[in-house]
Design an enzyme around this catalytic site. Structure first.
Site, mmCIF file in Angstrom:
data_model
loop_
_atom_site.group_PDB
_atom_site.id
_atom_site.type_symbol
_atom_site.label_atom_id
_atom_site.label_comp_id
_atom_site.label_asym_id
_atom_site.label_seq_id
_atom_site.Cartn_x
_atom_site.Cartn_y
_atom_site.Cartn_z
ATOM 1 N N GLY A 21 -1.751 -1.041 2.422
ATOM 2 C CA GLY A 21 -2.345 0.210 2.858
ATOM 3 C C GLY A 21 -3.297 0.038 4.023
ATOM 4 O O GLY A 21 -4.273 -0.707 3.931
ATOM 5 N N ASP A 22 -2.991 0.681 5.142
ATOM 6 C CA ASP A 22 -3.873 0.751 6.313
ATOM 7 C C ASP A 22 -4.093 -0.578 7.025
ATOM 8 O O ASP A 22 -5.073 -0.724 7.760
ATOM 9 C CB ASP A 22 -5.247 1.333 5.930
ATOM 10 C CG ASP A 22 -5.165 2.747 5.385
ATOM 11 O OD1 ASP A 22 -4.095 3.371 5.528
ATOM 12 O OD2 ASP A 22 -6.164 3.228 4.821
ATOM 13 N N HIS A 70 -0.061 -0.045 -3.467
ATOM 14 C CA HIS A 70 -0.497 0.756 -2.320
ATOM 15 C C HIS A 70 -1.738 1.512 -2.750
ATOM 16 O O HIS A 70 -1.736 2.181 -3.789
ATOM 17 C CB HIS A 70 0.605 1.722 -1.888
ATOM 18 C CG HIS A 70 0.210 2.588 -0.735
ATOM 19 N ND1 HIS A 70 0.522 2.268 0.559
ATOM 20 C CD2 HIS A 70 -0.498 3.742 -0.671
ATOM 21 C CE1 HIS A 70 0.023 3.201 1.373
ATOM 22 N NE2 HIS A 70 -0.603 4.103 0.639
ATOM 23 N N CYS A 111 7.257 5.314 -4.316
ATOM 24 C CA CYS A 111 7.665 6.326 -3.339
ATOM 25 C C CYS A 111 7.168 7.705 -3.769
ATOM 26 O O CYS A 111 7.452 8.155 -4.884
ATOM 27 C CB CYS A 111 9.177 6.348 -3.180
ATOM 28 S SG CYS A 111 9.747 7.576 -1.972
ATOM 29 N N GLN A 156 14.728 -3.912 -2.221
ATOM 30 C CA GLN A 156 14.054 -2.978 -3.118
ATOM 31 C C GLN A 156 15.033 -1.912 -3.585
ATOM 32 O O GLN A 156 15.782 -1.346 -2.785
ATOM 33 C CB GLN A 156 12.872 -2.312 -2.411
ATOM 34 C CG GLN A 156 12.040 -1.444 -3.352
ATOM 35 C CD GLN A 156 10.919 -0.721 -2.640
ATOM 36 O OE1 GLN A 156 11.164 0.269 -1.946
ATOM 37 N NE2 GLN A 156 9.687 -1.187 -2.813
#
EC number: 1.3.1.-
Length: 337
Positions: free
Chosen positions: A214-215, A181, A110, A79
């Site tokens: 996410g999570d 995300h 980010c 990345q």
């Protein structure tokens, strides 16, 4: 079991990806994830494209974040981030030609101030879809036939959610996959990831796969993500830092098999020490020990006495100190009832 994920000509099976995380997903960590298995695609830490070019032009050693990339097994994604299309294209071409990477991923997600406000990169660019288009298009052309992918957040803030528009831009520019995300940049990592929003994006894509992030901190949540949301793949991030075996657990669950149990505390301690040896082999005892502090804190998270262990390991500076702290303070058995 969900179908394998297809990113250009690359088949990712199982469709469980390890997220690129700055400061954490280096070659040592990736080796440990690979030893446990379960991730169809691993990724490096994010690489600053402008910094890479500077090192190259000054004949310096390439970034530590590319340690191991040339020689480790494939598939592997690297990345990169910046806001200049020409710089990104130059670095992308080098990654394809010199490092033979499987995928070049662009970081548009980010939320850290140093990347957003100071460098106008990462999630800052979500407010400029046309600029994103130019960066992706230029990079796709430079890297062809290696696929280029993009990772985004839902938007810059809860008041400025534009992920559907951005998703269309990403695909139109030629990206081969999109990872989302489920928070905005302003959210950082607060609150819960919005998987409903992630799922809605699928209807705005014509052909490229959608990867949700996410999570995801358990095998059960990975299965639920595929069962309940319209995604083609999932990406596991922070939850794997102290639990690199999470991918293997998730892959087993997707196959309908019994989920492997958590390693015993003694086994987890051995994994951490193995990780430490890999880091110090590359960076030497002094630098490697300092780098290992944050990993050791991750391995301790959620365990009995974690705060006490972290307070001691956060200041170690030698192998002797590190092993002594681990011996004294890292739990190897569960407390007696």
């Amino acid at each position: 079991m969900p179908a394998p994920l297809r990113i250009g000509d690359l088949v990712v099976d199982p469709p469980i990806l390890q997220a690129p995380m700055a400061g954490f997903t280096n070659a040592a960590f990736r080796q440990i994830v690979r030893e446990f298995g379960g991730s169809g695609l691993l990724a490096t830490e994010m690489v600053n494209a402008r910094g890479f070019v500077w090192l190259d032009e000054n004949e310096a050693e390439h970034p530590d974040r590319l340690w191991g990339v040339a020689d480790e097994p494939r598939p592997l994604a690297v990345q990169i981030w910046d806001n200049d299309a020409a710089t990104m294209a130059k670095v992308g071409r080098r990654l394809v030609e010199e490092y033979r990477v499987s995928i070049v991923d662009i970081n548009f997600g980010c939320p850290v101030r140093q990347v957003t406000e100071k460098a106008h990169s990462g999630s800052y660019l979500l407010r400029e879809p046309q600029r994103m288009f130019e960066i992706i298009q230029r990079l796709v052309k430079a890297c062809r036939p290696t696929p280029v992918t993009a990772k985004i957040r839902l938007g810059c803030s809860p008041e400025n959610v534009n992920c559907n528009e951005v998703a269309r831009v990403v695909e139109e520019a030629g990206a081969a996959a999109l990872t989302v995300h489920g928070r905005t940049a302003k959210d950082m990592f607060r609150g819960n990831a919005d998987w409903e929003r992630i799922s809605e994006i699928k209807s705005h894509l014509r052909a490229i796969p959608l990867i949700g992030n996410g999570d995801l901190d358990s095998a059960e949540k990975v299965v639920a993500a595929f069962d309940n949301y319209n995604v083609d793949g999932v990406m596991i991030a922070r939850a794997c830092l102290g639990r690199p075996w999470l991918f293997a657990q998730a892959a087993a669950a997707l196959r309908g098999e019994t989920i492997p149990p958590e390693p015993t505390l003694a086994q987890q301690r051995d994994v951490m020490l193995h990780h430490y040896r890999l880091v110090t082999q590359r960076f030497g005892e002094d630098k490697g020990t300092i780098l290992m502090r944050k990993y050791a804190c991750c391995y301790a998270q959620g365990k009995r006495g974690a705060r006490h262990f972290r307070s001691h390991v956060a200041s170690v500076s030698s192998a002797e100190e590190f092993y002594a702290i681990v011996d004294q303070h890292f739990p190897i058995t569960d407390p007696q009832p």
